[in-house]
Design an enzyme around this catalytic site. Structure first.
Site, PDB file in Angstrom:
ATOM      1  CB  CYS A   1      24.925  -1.304  -2.833  1.00  0.00           C
ATOM      2  SG  CYS A   1      24.112  -2.880  -2.669  1.00  0.00           S
TER       3      CYS A   1
ATOM      4  NE  ARG B   1      23.910   4.531  -3.258  1.00  0.00           N
ATOM      5  CZ  ARG B   1      23.197   5.126  -4.191  1.00  0.00           C
ATOM      6  NH1 ARG B   1      22.885   6.391  -4.064  1.00  0.00           N
ATOM      7  NH2 ARG B   1      22.793   4.467  -5.248  1.00  0.00           N
TER       8      ARG B   1
ATOM      9  CD1 TRP C   1      18.927  -2.224   2.345  1.00  0.00           C
ATOM     10  CD2 TRP C   1      18.308  -2.979   0.334  1.00  0.00           C
ATOM     11  NE1 TRP C   1      17.590  -2.534   2.396  1.00  0.00           N
ATOM     12  CE2 TRP C   1      17.181  -2.996   1.178  1.00  0.00           C
ATOM     13  CE3 TRP C   1      18.160  -3.416  -0.981  1.00  0.00           C
ATOM     14  CZ2 TRP C   1      15.924  -3.418   0.766  1.00  0.00           C
ATOM     15  CZ3 TRP C   1      16.906  -3.837  -1.397  1.00  0.00           C
ATOM     16  CH2 TRP C   1      15.805  -3.838  -0.537  1.00  0.00           C
TER      17      TRP C   1
ATOM     18  CG  ASN D   1      24.117   0.584  -6.515  1.00  0.00           C
ATOM     19  OD1 ASN D   1      23.180  -0.042  -6.033  1.00  0.00           O
ATOM     20  ND2 ASN D   1      24.049   1.858  -6.845  1.00  0.00           N
ATOM     21  N   GLY D   2      23.236  -2.614  -7.875  1.00  0.00           N
ATOM     22  CA  GLY D   2      22.244  -2.899  -8.907  1.00  0.00           C
ATOM     23  C   GLY D   2      21.823  -4.355  -8.835  1.00  0.00           C
TER      24      GLY D   2
ATOM     25  CD  GLU E   1       5.741  11.405   5.825  1.00  0.00           C
ATOM     26  OE1 GLU E   1       5.504  10.467   5.040  1.00  0.00           O
ATOM     27  OE2 GLU E   1       6.911  11.699   6.175  1.00  0.00           O
TER      28      GLU E   1
ATOM     29  CE  LYS F   1       9.128   9.559   7.958  1.00  0.00           C
ATOM     30  NZ  LYS F   1       8.970  10.146   6.661  1.00  0.00           N
TER      31      LYS F   1
ATOM     32  CD  GLU G   1      10.409   5.811   7.442  1.00  0.00           C
ATOM     33  OE1 GLU G   1       9.912   6.918   7.216  1.00  0.00           O
ATOM     34  OE2 GLU G   1      11.118   5.211   6.620  1.00  0.00           O
TER      35      GLU G   1
ATOM     36  CG  HIS H   1     -17.191   3.828   6.396  1.00  0.00           C
ATOM     37  ND1 HIS H   1     -18.426   3.596   5.842  1.00  0.00           N
ATOM     38  CD2 HIS H   1     -17.138   5.151   6.679  1.00  0.00           C
ATOM     39  CE1 HIS H   1     -19.087   4.746   5.762  1.00  0.00           C
ATOM     40  NE2 HIS H   1     -18.323   5.706   6.267  1.00  0.00           N
TER      41      HIS H   1
ATOM     42  CE  LYS I   1      17.208  10.038   2.843  1.00  0.00           C
ATOM     43  NZ  LYS I   1      15.893  10.279   3.449  1.00  0.00           N
TER      44      LYS I   1
HETATM   45  C1  F6R Z   1      10.139   7.424   4.222  1.00  0.00           C
HETATM   46  C2  F6R Z   1      11.086   7.412   3.134  1.00  0.00           C
HETATM   47  C3  F6R Z   1      10.742   6.703   1.876  1.00  0.00           C
HETATM   48  C4  F6R Z   1      11.083   7.576   0.677  1.00  0.00           C
HETATM   49  C5  F6R Z   1      10.848   6.810  -0.635  1.00  0.00           C
HETATM   50  C6  F6R Z   1      11.112   7.679  -1.846  1.00  0.00           C
HETATM   51  O1  F6R Z   1      10.605   8.173   5.298  1.00  0.00           O
HETATM   52  O2  F6R Z   1      12.136   7.972   3.240  1.00  0.00           O
HETATM   53  O3  F6R Z   1       9.413   6.318   1.854  1.00  0.00           O
HETATM   54  O4  F6R Z   1      10.297   8.719   0.734  1.00  0.00           O
HETATM   55  O5  F6R Z   1      11.683   5.706  -0.666  1.00  0.00           O
HETATM   56  O6  F6R Z   1      12.418   8.157  -1.849  1.00  0.00           O
HETATM   57  P1  F6R Z   1      12.856   9.349  -2.780  1.00  0.00           P
HETATM   58  O7  F6R Z   1      12.149  10.573  -2.286  1.00  0.00           O
HETATM   59  O8  F6R Z   1      14.334   9.444  -2.615  1.00  0.00           O
HETATM   60  O9  F6R Z   1      12.434   9.001  -4.167  1.00  0.00           O
END
Ligand code: F6R
Length: 611
Positions: free
Chosen positions: A2, A27, A73, A99-100, A484, A488, A491, A507, A606
């Protein structure tokens, strides 16, 4: 998670709050809402769904100059108008955004219900509105009431409170969730993140846990848990409005992917973090004496998601150059594993936002056991940046898209600088150091050239978009990029994707291969190319479509792959910083072809500020 924002001053509050929410939407974006004083009552408007739903529901003329706002969120309670914030106390005297997570909300809710309070939502946050109202009993003023309520709270919060009977007062408080005061000319703003102040103020006060800010248009006071006044420094925050806008791009994600040459260059301090003549790097923020470096026998990296994969890339670089053993940990697991914290271990926390709860808690666990933690963080002044004993800012600029891209390449670049610095203090000779400095300085240009593949990748995306699942495979220092790349894709496109080591293929994962299951391979020039070609052939033999990314000119790759992407060569140690770029572009264009909500994928946010 949030985002929260509050404003008081001479301007109309609504446009300021909406602009703030727009910046904070990363957020969380399940619902949003505002509360503002209108006449002698608090008005609340809140709507589930994207911010635009709230904007459409707002009264066209709201002249109020004080208000609070929230973008959610969901944690406790589904996504609905009722569960959206702000929450109002029963008698309409107090409105709260939070937020929390309030751990003891069930007990508090029951207690308040017994006292006659009626709850309108299923959220944990609503208890705050009623609890503050309960303590606002005539013997306590707003500040004392908020303080008394917070004394009862177990859990994390960043809150802002608006009072019906005080048309110039907002109170903010923080414990575990960020809150920053923006100090303007006869106006004040409170927000989870300083990007919400863009255009209003560059002067910020970062609250620490247990602190409260009492603000009105002309003044602010900061107080601690015992309601004693404390002096906090006013810091300059450097946010460029332009950097936080999409500009010519359709999505933040593609803007951020395209910004990587600049972001990587900034991670190297535009060259200022490199000492060309000595073939090494200079990272002042580490706060380590020269002799401290010699005492490092092991490094533990703590991070989540994309930061974790950058950690894997960095571990490879450090082990290769400095020969120091490095382990990378999922911070959420590290924290609960009763980690062995040792004096000769350097702990590194990696985070774009600097607000990831899992990483913060792992860092606190290390610190509580006497360990020293350095941060590799993007957001200046964020919780992790302040918590760690030193570190390096990545300076990637604001990353707004939920899927992390330029943060990854910047984190990997900073780790490359660290690897070079540590390596040069150990076995790496100056000649090799200089080679690496040159290769680092050429990286932005090579990323730029790799980005030139985007039209071709867009065409490939059309071909691959309808598969239900895609595998990613690589070995050695590219293995992290397979993971990675898969992250990507899943998500933002919602296509199932998994990363494996190419060596692990036989395996188990090979059983998945069929004409309906394509594989993306990263097969780089060098010692392991032969093995990679064998692996690609094994997939081919089972009719699996193959898309191969390589820097090799080996003609056999043309024969074994259905689609081949050639990227520029760089030093092998740095090559993951290049190979990740086609992975990002592929995920972006597949998601675009599928019409996904690219910058705000479903169910995600995010900053993951809850554990
Ligand atoms: C993937 C992504 C998440 C963040 C993870 C850590 O694209 O964005 O997996 O990498 O939530 O976030 P930070 O780097 O802000 O600690």
């Amino acid at each position: 998670m949030c985002g929260i924002v509050g404003y008081c001053g001479p301007r109309k509050a609504m446009p300021v709050l909406i602009q703030g929410l727009r910046q904070l939407e990363y957020r969380g974006y399940d619902s949003s809402g505002v509360a503002f004083l209108q006449g002698d009552s608090i008005n609340v408007v809140k709507k589930q769904g994207k911010l635009v739903n709230l904007e459409n529901a707002l009264p066209s003329r709201a002249a109020s100059t004080i208000g609070i706002a929230h973008t959610r969120w969901a944690t406790h309670g589904g996504v609905s108008d009722e569960n959206a914030h702000p929450h109002l106390s029963g008698n309409g005297k107090v409105a709260v955004v939070h937020n929390g997570i309030i751990d003891n909300f069930v007990d508090l809710r029951r207690e308040l219900q017994d006292k006659g309070y009626e709850f309108k939502s299923e959220t944990d946050s609503e208890v705050l509105a009623h609890l503050i109202d309960y303590y606002l009993d005539g013997t306590r003023g707003p500040e004392e009431a908020v303080s008394a309520a917070l004394d009862r709270i177990e859990g994390t919060y960043g809150i802002i409170v608006l009072f019906k009977d005080d048309s110039e007062l907002l109170i903010g408080a923080r414990n575990g969730s960020p809150l920053i005061v923006g100090v303007g000319e006869k106006e004040m703003i409170l927000a989870s993140d300083a990007t919400a102040f863009i255009g209003l103020s560059r002067q910020a006060i970062f609250l620490d846990d247990g602190e409260m800010a009492v603000i009105s248009p002309r003044e602010y006071r900061t107080v601690n848990r015992h309601q004693q006044e404390i002096q906090k420094p006013v810091e300059e925050v450097d946010i460029e409005a332009a950097e936080a806008m999409k500009g010519e791009y359709e999505h933040f994600l593609i803007k951020e992917i395209m910004e990587q040459p600049d972001a990587v260059s900034r991670a190297m301090g535009e060259g200022g973090r490199l000492l060309k003549d000595f073939g090494t790097a200079k990272l002042g923020g580490l706060n380590l004496e020269k002799r401290d470096f010699f005492d490092i026998n092991r490094i533990h990296i703590l991070a989540m998601g994309t930061g974790y994969y950058a950690g894997m890339v960095g571990a490879g670089m450090i082990e290769n150059l400095a020969r120091i053993p490095v382990q990378v940990f999922d911070a959420s697991e590290y924290r609960v594993s009763n980690p062995i914290v040792q004096r000769d271990t350097l702990y590194l926390a990696i985070s774009q936002s600097g607000e990831t709860a899992d990483t913060i808690m792992a860092v606190k666990e290390v610190q509580n056991k006497g360990g020293r933690v350095l941060g590799i963080v993007n957001v200046v002044g964020s919780t992790l940046a302040r918590l760690t004993e030193g570190g390096v800012y990545t300076h990637a600029g604001p990353e707004k898209s939920v899927a992390s891209t330029k943060a990854f390449t910047s984190q990997s670049t900073v780790l490359a600088l660290m690897a070079l610095l540590l390596g040069r203090m150990r076995d790496v000779p100056v000649r090799r150091g200089k080679e690496l400095v040159d290769a680092l300085l050429e990286l932005p240009n090579k990323i730029h050239r790799t980005l030139g593949l985007r039209d071709r990748i867009r065409e490939l995306a059309k071909k691959y978009k309808d598969y239900q699942s895609i595998l990613y495979m690589a070995r050695g220092n590219q293995y992290a990029i397979a993971l990675e790349g898969a992250l990507k894709l899943k998500e933002i496109s919602y296509i199932h994707a998994e990363g494996f080591s190419s060596g692990g293929l036989k395996h188990g994962p090979l059983a998945l291969i069929s004409e309906d299951m394509p594989s993306v391979f990263i097969a780089m020039d060098g010692e392991t190319l032969e093995k990679d070609i064998n692996n690609i052939q094994e997939v081919r033999a089972r009719k699996g479509p193959t898309l191969v990314v390589t820097d090799s000119d080996d003609p056999r790759l043309e024969d074994v792959s259905d689609d081949l992407l050639r990227i520029p060569k760089t030093d092998e140690v740095l090559s993951p910083i290049l190979t990740v770029v086609p992975m990002q572009l592929f995920a972006y264009y597949v998601a675009l072809e599928l019409g996904r909500e690219i910058d705000q994928p479903r169910n995600l946010a995010k900053s993951v500020t809850v554990e």
